[in-house]
Design a protein around this motif. Structure first.
Motif, PDB file in Angstrom:
ATOM      1  N   TYR A 168      48.105  82.429  32.842  1.00  0.00           N
ATOM      2  CA  TYR A 168      46.710  82.524  33.282  1.00  0.00           C
ATOM      3  C   TYR A 168      46.465  81.663  34.522  1.00  0.00           C
ATOM      4  N   GLN A 189      47.838  83.260  37.548  1.00  0.00           N
ATOM      5  CA  GLN A 189      46.949  84.331  37.967  1.00  0.00           C
ATOM      6  C   GLN A 189      45.766  83.769  38.762  1.00  0.00           C
ATOM      7  N   GLN A 232      42.670  79.163  28.686  1.00  0.00           N
ATOM      8  CA  GLN A 232      43.047  80.506  28.258  1.00  0.00           C
ATOM      9  C   GLN A 232      42.037  81.490  28.843  1.00  0.00           C
ATOM     10  N   PRO A 233      42.458  82.728  29.102  1.00  0.00           N
ATOM     11  CA  PRO A 233      41.522  83.703  29.683  1.00  0.00           C
ATOM     12  C   PRO A 233      40.338  84.018  28.779  1.00  0.00           C
ATOM     13  N   SER A 260      50.976  81.217  27.551  1.00  0.00           N
ATOM     14  CA  SER A 260      49.801  82.015  27.892  1.00  0.00           C
ATOM     15  C   SER A 260      48.940  81.300  28.931  1.00  0.00           C
ATOM     16  N   SER A 261      48.762  80.008  28.755  1.00  0.00           N
ATOM     17  CA  SER A 261      47.963  79.219  29.687  1.00  0.00           C
ATOM     18  C   SER A 261      48.616  79.184  31.063  1.00  0.00           C
TER      19      SER A 261
END
Length: 93
Positions: A83, A86, A41-42, A79-80
């Motif tokens: 990320y 990204q 996670q960020p 979410s992971s």
């Protein structure tokens, strides 16, 4: 001879060095080493970008498995994945 044809596993959780595995890496796992093996996670405080840059530098195009605690369910996994996409983009620059 079989060893020469074997494929390795890269794992960011174990902090395995990837140098020298170009063309020999068959699969990678990723999890947070600092947060009870959560999926990345960020906000988890771990810098994954060097791992992604090493993979990009090797020309790695194989699979990457999320390895870790998913007690947060689908929102945590989504979410992971966002990320990690990204990070993949940043590593390719």
């Amino acid at each position: 001879r079989d060893v020469e044809r074997s494929r390795g596993l890269g794992d960011v959780y174990k902090r395995q060095a990837l140098v020298g595995y170009r063309g020999r890496l068959g699969h990678c796992h990723i999890a947070s080493a600092q947060n009870s093996r959560l999926v990345p996670q960020p906000w988890d405080g771990q810098d994954y970008l060097p791992f992604f840059r090493a993979l990009a530098a090797m020309g790695y195009e194989g699979r990457l498995s999320l390895e870790g605690d998913t007690r947060g369910g689908l929102p945590q996994i989504r979410s992971s994945l966002a990320y990690l996409r990204q990070l993949t983009g940043q590593a390719a620059q």
